[in-house]
Design an enzyme around this catalytic site. Structure first.
Site, PDB file in Angstrom:
ATOM      1  N   SER A  64      52.388  44.934  27.034  1.00 39.57           N
ATOM      2  CA  SER A  64      51.327  44.585  27.973  1.00 39.57           C
ATOM      3  C   SER A  64      50.869  43.135  27.915  1.00 39.57           C
ATOM      4  O   SER A  64      50.055  42.719  28.744  1.00 39.57           O
ATOM      5  CB  SER A  64      50.134  45.509  27.765  1.00 39.57           C
ATOM      6  OG  SER A  64      50.459  46.802  28.210  1.00 39.57           O
ATOM      7  N   GLY A 312      50.374  44.498  23.151  1.00 41.86           N
ATOM      8  CA  GLY A 312      51.209  45.421  23.912  1.00 41.86           C
ATOM      9  C   GLY A 312      52.257  46.080  23.056  1.00 41.86           C
ATOM     10  O   GLY A 312      52.729  45.499  22.082  1.00 41.86           O
TER      11      GLY A 312
END
Length: 376
Positions: A64, A312
């Site tokens: 992410s 992420g």
């Protein structure tokens, strides 16, 4: 000013990443830039069953963290006058029948209410599945080389009920960033990869950062990523370093290095990529999770001040990215681990991130659990 005897120069940092390996990560590489210069260290192994440490210049699927890069491109296009931050996203993408109240800002801030195509976790503990993501075990393993088109992911999400009315709440949704990608491509007539090259990768010389599209490859050197699942009553662990990342798309498909992540977040926070008013908009958090536009804004605890971050996870690879608001101090890390449908490394991931922030940026608590959740 690279320091070669890293673990002797900053034993507390080396100890922190070795403790992460003890908590279950197979390998960790960390890079810190602060008033004492640059420190780089690694711990654990590059590959299960071998002894070599993860490469300190290794490529990693950053999950992410992709969102921060994508939000930066959108805001750069806002600066160029190609996109309006508070314009309805449907004005740019009429083909999806989006709620006209959803603005570009809401996509970047996760306040659109649009269903997350990798599946939704609801407050009452229920889970609504989306595509076969890493929460689905053998089904994801069997599908990991399948190509998904971004439009397909969006249409699946829009076929599900919205979580809330646009702008009334916050909920993390990978769909928002696939819509942001399609918006970038629509207004520029170029691929996201081309625009990212023009606006970020080229200007900053980020030659190790790649938008992989549908390619399963990751350049050497790199540590390995693993996934554990059940098949006919037996536990199996497979190497998933190679996979087609189109299943997550702009929710988390970028490949980068700790060096490139440092260069990027330091330049971004240092005002080299966005005009000051747009950087201020990016770092203005909403009230529920402390999310700005593609970044979390967190309190680093006692004497630590504010950190700007995105982390992420991407099926056995993960990355951490933290910076002071002026870009002068950064922490970036690449992690490899054995992922599974139960996300059983999530707690260790969160705890490790908090420990590192405390060590590098000051004492205390590192922020909300949301910041440490993997991409899925």
């Amino acid at each position: 000013m690279s320091l070669t005897l890293a673990d002797q120069d900053r034993p507390e940092l080396q100890k922190a990443i070795e403790e992460m390996v003890e908590s279950g990560f197979t390998g960790v590489t960390m890079r810190v830039h602060d008033e004492r210069g640059e420190w780089v260290g690694s711990a654990g192994v590059r590959k299960l069953g071998e002894t070599a440490k993860p490469p300190t210049n290794g490529h990693v699927r950053v999950g992410s963290n992709t969102k921060t890069f994508t939000a930066t491109v959108v805001l750069q296009l806002v600066a160029e006058g190609a996109i309006g931050l508070d314009v309805p996203a449907a004005d740019y993408l009429p083909e999806f029948g989006l709620d006209p109240k959803i603005t570009v800002r809401m996509l970047l801030q996760h306040t659109s209410g649009v269903f997350n195509f990798t599946g939704e976790y609801y407050e009452d503990g229920t889970f609504a599945p989306g595509i076969p993501a890493t929460t689905t075990g053998k089904e994801w393993v069997d599908n990991r080389f399948k190509t998904y088109r971004p439009e397909e992911l969006v249409r699946l999400a829009l076929s599900k009920p919205a979580r809330f009315a646009p702008g009334t709440d916050w909920s993390y949704s990978n769909t928002n960033y696939v819509l942001a990608r399609l918006l970038i491509e629509k207004v520029t007539g170029h691929s996201l990869a081309e625009e990212m090259q023009r606006l970020i990768l080229g200007p900053l010389g980020l030659s190790d950062t790649v938008v992989p599209e549908t390619s399963p490859e990751i350049a050497e050197p790199h540590a390995r990523a693993y996934y554990r699942y059940e098949d006919a009553g037996q536990q199996k662990t497979v190497d998933v370093t190679r996979q087609n990342p189109s299943w997550i798309s702009t929710g988390g498909d970028l490949i980068s290095t700790t060096q490139d992540l440092h260069t990027f977040i330091s330049a971004l926070m240092g005002g080299k990529l966005l005009p000051a008013p747009l950087l201020a908009e990016m770092c203005k958090p909403e009230s529920k999770a402390g999310y700005g536009l593609g970044v979390f804004v967190q309190d680093a605890g006692e004497n630590g001040g504010i950190v700007i971050t995105h982390n992420g996870g991407m099926a056995g690879h993960a990355a951490l990215m933290y910076s002071t608001p002026d870009g002068s101090k950064t922490l970036t890390a690449a992690l490899n681990y054995v992922d599974d449908a139960a996300l059983s490394m999530a707690a260790a991931f969160q705890k490790a991130a908090q420990r590192l922030v405390k060590e590098v940026f000051g004492g205390g608590h590192a922020g909300s659990a949301d910041a440490a959740e993997p991409a899925q």
